[in-house]
Design an enzyme around this catalytic site. Structure first.
Site, PDB file in Angstrom:
ATOM      1  CB  CYS A 135      39.486  44.130  37.404  1.00 21.02           C
ATOM      2  SG  CYS A 135      39.096  45.560  36.356  1.00 21.02           S
ATOM      3  CB  CYS A 136      38.048  45.503  42.362  1.00 24.70           C
ATOM      4  SG  CYS A 136      36.392  45.273  41.674  1.00 24.70           S
ATOM      5  CB  CYS A 218      33.127  49.808  36.657  1.00 23.29           C
ATOM      6  SG  CYS A 218      34.583  50.434  37.536  1.00 23.29           S
ATOM      7  CB  CYS A 221      31.130  45.794  37.233  1.00 27.15           C
ATOM      8  SG  CYS A 221      32.686  45.158  36.575  1.00 27.15           S
ATOM      9  CB  CYS A 246      35.224  46.503  44.912  1.00 27.31           C
ATOM     10  SG  CYS A 246      35.092  47.941  45.984  1.00 27.31           S
TER      11      CYS A 246
END
Length: 263
Positions: A135-136, A218, A221, A246
């Site tokens: 996702c990162c 985010c 997170c 990340c």
């Protein structure tokens, strides 16, 4: 590099009844500011196209303040991941109002986000480190690559004190993944020094900091930290301490350039 019509902050003043210690603190702050300004000016003067990756958090607002006050030829940009807090996005408007500067925004590729969500779910990053890093990669690392495609140097707001993964952070690094220089001009600042500066210079800061968020990423997170936790404990809090990066900074560095010194 300088322009006489640039915006100038109100001068820092020490009350007439200030103690010797308070005078010394302000003198130290002025000295640190001068060193930071010199670092940034020398970086800007040593490269063709310097960019600053801002998370819009405290350290990055400090650097933004100096860059824009001095009108240094450094582009300030941010990665709009699509999952940021409203308070973080609000900092873009506050920078525009205070400094008259439009922060450049880079967003993830929509098709990559859609594919990730379709295959794994919108919040699959909670399920494993691999899915979180994927996702990162989509929301942060790939947009960063586009942001730095034409740069020959970039800056971060990282500090050694922030976490165990940054304890050996250097002022000057080399980003081997992109073949460009990378600088961490606040590498040797403490959290107390950062906040002393922000307060003394009345720099706009993300309101989440006052709610227990020293490090902000985010929204899903990031959480507020508990008493005694380190400043990045609220980032990916469900993972072990040694995996909390990340991909923006870890694993892409090696050589240290010697063209610009930290002074």
């Amino acid at each position: 590099m300088r322009n006489e019509s640039r915006w100038e902050p109100a001068p820092t003043t020490v009350p007439s009844n200030a103690t010797d210690a308070e005078h010394q603190d302000m003198a130290l702050l002025d000295e640190m500011e001068a060193v930071l300004t010199e670092r940034l000016a020398r970086i800007a003067g040593s490269h063709r196209n310097v960019k600053f990756a801002s998370s819009l958090a405290a350290e990055d607002m400090l650097i933004t303040h100096v860059v824009l006050r001095e009108q240094l030829p450094i582009t300030v940009f941010t990665l709009n991941t699509g999952r940021l807090h409203a308070e973080t996005l609000g900092m873009i408007d506050r920078i525009k109002a205070r400094y008259g500067y439009d922060v450049v925004q880079y967003a993830p590729q929509a098709d990559a986000v859609e594919q990730y969500v379709a295959e794994h779910g919108a919040n699959a990053f909670y399920e494993s480190v691999d899915l979180r890093k994927a996702c990162c990669q989509i929301r942060k690392v790939e947009p960063l690559g586009r942001a730095l495609a034409d740069a020959d140097a970039w800056l971060t707001g990282q500090r050694r004190e922030q976490s165990v993964t940054r304890g050996e952070l250097a002022f000057a690094e080399h980003d081997d993944a992109r073949g460009i220089a990378k600088y961490n001009p606040l590498f040797d600042w403490t959290e107390a020094q950062v906040w002393a500066y922000l307060t003394a210079r009345d720099v706009p800061v993300n309101p989440l900091h006052a709610r227990g968020y020293p490090s902000i990423g985010c929204e899903p997170c990031t959480r507020a930290i508990r008493p005694g936790e380190d400043s990045r404990a609220g980032r990916w809090w469900w993972e072990s301490r040694d995996s909390k990066e990340c991909g923006l900074h870890a694993g892409n560095l090696s050589k240290i350039p010697v063209s610009v010194q930290s002074t």
